[in-house]
Motif scaffolding. Structure first.
Motif, PDB file in Angstrom:
ATOM      1  N   GLU A  73       0.929   2.925   3.451  1.00  0.00           N
ATOM      2  CA  GLU A  73      -0.288   3.380   4.318  1.00  0.00           C
ATOM      3  C   GLU A  73      -0.290   2.781   5.633  1.00  0.00           C
ATOM      4  N   SER A  92       0.811  -1.118  -0.071  1.00  0.00           N
ATOM      5  CA  SER A  92       0.027   0.023  -0.025  1.00  0.00           C
ATOM      6  C   SER A  92       0.819   1.396  -0.085  1.00  0.00           C
ATOM      7  N   TYR A  93       2.296   1.118  -0.375  1.00  0.00           N
ATOM      8  CA  TYR A  93       3.070   1.984  -0.304  1.00  0.00           C
ATOM      9  C   TYR A  93       3.038   2.954   1.057  1.00  0.00           C
TER      10      TYR A  93
END
Length: 207
Positions: free
Chosen positions: A46, A43-44
């Motif tokens: 998150e 989710s980079y």
């Protein structure tokens, strides 16, 4: 197996339920944490469980909620996360199993979907035959007592179960569902719906 002194704080969002309750850590609880870190990577960065409070996270996990797949996350990797988040710690994968599975993905990235079923030591988690089968978005919302949001789904273009199954928590918020409890119930049901549709596709593929 290690323990943490009662006065020490533990990172709730990354910690297995039994480790939160008994403050005892094991390779199985490490596997749970690995699944959360993998979710963060996909989710980079998150934040796991977004703005939910720690207490909401604990209650949600106890009710069966699991983080949905991040946007663009391969099905196989989300399946790996879900295996890491099994309620029964004995069913979680060992790190040797995880390493072998990831090696297979690296060697054959085009086989992501089929490799989900080829994980040695991983238990299958297909939907139960007793799970209800829905024929429309309205039926599905009725079943989870969220009928009041039917117009919101339709207005946003989510008119089929296939389209609903692709929704993320951000999509749920975007269509105007602001109550955290309702978000949690809907996203949890979307996870089950997604697994049902994947199982149906798998069965049709092998007919």
């Amino acid at each position: 197996m290690g323990t943490v002194a009662p006065a020490e704080k533990i990172p709730i969002r990354w910690t297995a339920p039994e480790a939160i309750t008994y403050r005892k850590f094991s390779p199985a609880s490490d596997a749970w944490s690995y699944g959360i870190v993998l979710w963060e990577v996909m989710s980079y960065g998150e934040r796991p469980y977004w703005e939910m409070s720690n207490q909401d996270v604990i209650l949600s996990i106890a009710e069966g909620y699991r983080l949905p797949a991040p946007a663009g996350c391969p099905v196989a990797l989300h399946q790996l996360m879900l295996h890491c988040w099994q309620r029964d710690r004995a069913l979680r994968p060992r790190f040797g199993d995880i390493g072998s599975f990831l090696d297979k993905l690296l060697l054959n990235p085009g086989s992501l979907l089929t490799l989900v079923e080829d994980m040695n030591g991983f238990s299958e988690c297909p939907p139960s035959p007793d799970d209800p089968f829905f024929v429309s978005v309205g039926d599905w919302l009725d079943a989870i007592t969220m009928t009041q949001y039917k117009n919101s789904f339709i207005a946003a273009g989510y008119t089929t179960l296939d389209s609903v199954s692709t929704m993320s928590i951000e999509d749920v918020r975007r269509i105007g569902i602001t109550l955290i409890g309702h978000q949690r119930r809907i996203v949890s049901s979307i996870q089950n719906l997604r697994l049902q549709l994947l199982q149906e596709q798998h069965n049709n593929f092998h007919v």
